[in-house]
Design a protein around this motif. Sequence first.
Motif, PDB file in Angstrom:
ATOM      1  N   VAL A   1     -24.426   8.414  40.505  1.00 48.54           N
ATOM      2  CA  VAL A   1     -24.647   8.233  41.940  1.00 48.54           C
ATOM      3  C   VAL A   1     -23.349   7.820  42.626  1.00 48.54           C
ATOM      4  O   VAL A   1     -23.030   8.284  43.737  1.00 48.54           O
ATOM      5  N   GLN A   2     -22.597   6.981  41.972  1.00 45.14           N
ATOM      6  CA  GLN A   2     -21.319   6.551  42.522  1.00 45.14           C
ATOM      7  C   GLN A   2     -20.393   7.747  42.761  1.00 45.14           C
ATOM      8  O   GLN A   2     -19.739   7.851  43.808  1.00 45.14           O
ATOM      9  N   GLU A   3     -20.368   8.674  41.809  1.00 45.26           N
ATOM     10  CA  GLU A   3     -19.488   9.835  41.963  1.00 45.26           C
ATOM     11  C   GLU A   3     -19.996  10.762  43.070  1.00 45.26           C
ATOM     12  O   GLU A   3     -19.198  11.388  43.769  1.00 45.26           O
ATOM     13  N   ILE A   4     -21.325  10.829  43.240  1.00 41.63           N
ATOM     14  CA  ILE A   4     -21.865  11.635  44.352  1.00 41.63           C
ATOM     15  C   ILE A   4     -21.391  11.061  45.683  1.00 41.63           C
ATOM     16  O   ILE A   4     -20.946  11.798  46.569  1.00 41.63           O
ATOM     17  N   LYS A   5     -21.464   9.745  45.812  1.00 39.73           N
ATOM     18  CA  LYS A   5     -20.998   9.116  47.061  1.00 39.73           C
ATOM     19  C   LYS A   5     -19.510   9.366  47.286  1.00 39.73           C
ATOM     20  O   LYS A   5     -19.066   9.612  48.405  1.00 39.73           O
ATOM     21  N   ARG A   6     -18.753   9.310  46.193  1.00 35.93           N
ATOM     22  CA  ARG A   6     -17.313   9.546  46.306  1.00 35.93           C
ATOM     23  C   ARG A   6     -17.028  10.997  46.692  1.00 35.93           C
ATOM     24  O   ARG A   6     -16.147  11.296  47.514  1.00 35.93           O
ATOM     25  N   LEU A   7     -17.814  11.926  46.103  1.00 36.09           N
ATOM     26  CA  LEU A   7     -17.624  13.344  46.420  1.00 36.09           C
ATOM     27  C   LEU A   7     -17.800  13.592  47.920  1.00 36.09           C
ATOM     28  O   LEU A   7     -17.112  14.438  48.505  1.00 36.09           O
ATOM     29  N   ALA A   8     -18.735  12.840  48.519  1.00 33.50           N
ATOM     30  CA  ALA A   8     -19.001  13.038  49.947  1.00 33.50           C
ATOM     31  C   ALA A   8     -17.795  12.657  50.795  1.00 33.50           C
ATOM     32  O   ALA A   8     -17.691  13.063  51.960  1.00 33.50           O
ATOM     33  N   THR A   9     -16.889  11.903  50.223  1.00 29.55           N
ATOM     34  CA  THR A   9     -15.685  11.518  50.967  1.00 29.55           C
ATOM     35  C   THR A   9     -14.530  12.480  50.736  1.00 29.55           C
ATOM     36  O   THR A   9     -13.495  12.372  51.387  1.00 29.55           O
ATOM     37  N   LEU A  10     -14.708  13.402  49.798  1.00 28.55           N
ATOM     38  CA  LEU A  10     -13.642  14.380  49.524  1.00 28.55           C
ATOM     39  C   LEU A  10     -13.844  15.573  50.454  1.00 28.55           C
ATOM     40  O   LEU A  10     -14.913  16.169  50.495  1.00 28.55           O
TER      41      LEU A  10
END
Lengths: 368, 368
Positions: free
Chosen positions: B135-144
């Motif tokens: 989930v953390q990486e999904i949130k981070r992906l949204a910032t890329l």
Amino acid sequence: MTVVDVHTHFYPDAFMDLLRSRTEVPYVRSFPDNPAAGDRLVILPAEDTASTSRGRPIGPEYYDIKEKIKFMDQHRIDISVISLANPWLDFVDPAEASNMARLVNDNMNQLCAESGGRLYAFGTLPLSAPVAEIVQEIKRLATLKYMRGVIMGTSGCGKGLDDPALDDVYEALQTNGQFIFLHPHYGLPSSLYGPYANDYGHVLPLALGFPLETTIAITRMILSKVFDRHKTLSVLIAHSGGTLPFLAGRIASCIAHDAHLKKEGQLVTRKSVFDLLKQNFYLDAVIYDKIGLRAAIDAAGAARIMFGTDHPFFPPLDDEEGQDEWLSVSLNTSAIKEAVGDDENELAAIMGETAIEMLRLDQSKAGD
Amino acid sequence: MTVVDVHTHFYPDAFMDLLRSRTEVPYVRSFPDNPAAGDRLVILPAEDTASTSRGRPIGPEYYDIKEKIKFMDQHRIDISVISLANPWLDFVDPAEASNMARLVNDNMNQLCAESGGRLYAFGTLPLSAPVAEIVQEIKRLATLKYMRGVIMGTSGCGKGLDDPALDDVYEALQTNGQFIFLHPHYGLPSSLYGPYANDYGHVLPLALGFPLETTIAITRMILSKVFDRHKTLSVLIAHSGGTLPFLAGRIASCIAHDAHLKKEGQLVTRKSVFDLLKQNFYLDAVIYDKIGLRAAIDAAGAARIMFGTDHPFFPPLDDEEGQDEWLSVSLNTSAIKEAVGDDENELAAIMGETAIEMLRLDQSKAGD
């Protein structure tokens, strides 16, 4: 319009006796302590659990020919080409297989003879027996008045339908003008359905396992060049070809892009897959929606699609009186009407004319 | 007409380094004694034999972004939404997965940023890691800036995509407006292809194993009610849905006829399967023939189908100069043109407009 059902199953007495005598899949199970539960038919290993919720109810619709005729009348079906339901004789001891095949096939032929032209049949081969015995039964089937081919599963003599050992079988079927009705039974390994599959009833093995098994089997036949060696062998593929109409392009493309096949100088060309659909294959119309049926028609042509019901499987869940038209039938008839639109010739072809012509269901000669 | 390729794979440096460091599937194998053989990519266990004829050649078309752009120019593709090819990070040690995902995703995003608006990407999740890290990486992906979703195989966290443990993952994807690009990798057990499968090159696992695996995965998602819990989750299904458009009617009918599901008061209705095709699912147009593509359009609507190439897989076998248009591409573009006929709006939608809208590929904002 004459309506012919080419996909409709029946267990004659000889086969029911066999199923009742067994305690391993496939078998018919009774519940002496709970007669209200009725008998249950267990034909897939995954169904073989202690609970009466597994397997499926089996009643006279499976083994009383009067019930078949009643179903036909109820759904305005003029002729049915009945076939033994899976798993046929695949599981029978090789030494007993030929004898059992003769019993079952004679049983089926006799029922057709007594039907006044309403019934024809696909026979069953003793595939566990030596090939010479299988060929012998094919020749004998050609002498039985109402037999129009054989229903076969995907295992052949045990190694699949791309087994070279089947060449004599295919040749005998072709020579004797007998169709193969290719029908799934084994499905896919239950591991593919994952740890939550029990929550989904029988949906995954029935909805996916069956057509995917069929697709693999017919593709293996294509790749092993069965139809290069037996150029006029006809195969009626159950459930509108499994998924072959949809995947034909991908299969053809994978063949065209395969370095190994190219190195081997493959004879199977991309074109072949589509040619086979118009030359050797027929598809039933048991697909339950116009989208799939339209793809089947586009792939094989309306003149190679034949109406079917899969009776007595998929009875309506709510029909306690047995009076309703079955949803599983009306889904297919609606799909056909929606797919062909205004084309009454296509409708008549799919609903019966193609079957009458290709399976030689000449009503004027029946019953005599 | 703007052309967008939504199904096109790439291995960035971080992932190539990982593959080269390994000696078990998946890995990249070199032949120091026979440099002319080139490197080979082995991503399926069945390919892992001693012979150099197994696996597939891997060259810069897999890992040099200039080759991707060259392929795009050659085929008049304006924008590509690149994704890591299978098997993504499924095999990575849980303790290393999140770090590797960040490396790979940053790598992909950077390539997009340098592309002048030609490239966007689907990211890769560390599915072997704890759910909180995913989930953390999904949130981070949204910032890329260039990430538009994630490519996922069918195993999820190891138990399949119907695993309740994925609910937090699906919720995070939905909340962050990220697509799932559902893509096969594992295929089917090779036993299903029989003892003669080696004669058929890679045809059975690629032509059948992949789409059948996909069909099972998406049907398990449907049956487990993922889309009842995550009503606006969007899934782009590879290879025109596996076989879902063709089998949707059969799946729906099996649901409607299943006594167990009825007893459980199932929420998944027959109608749901078709509704999902028009509400949550998108299908790529990687199907290689107009018949399958027509079924895909009929099932999902032309506004939910997106052009794709599957580059760099399925290169032409005869193209030694690298100058020809790829057959695997022209089969798909021809299929689209034949399936839509004269409808230029449908053509434009499938070739790019739908992808631009649904994946927010706003060229005016790219490259800044």
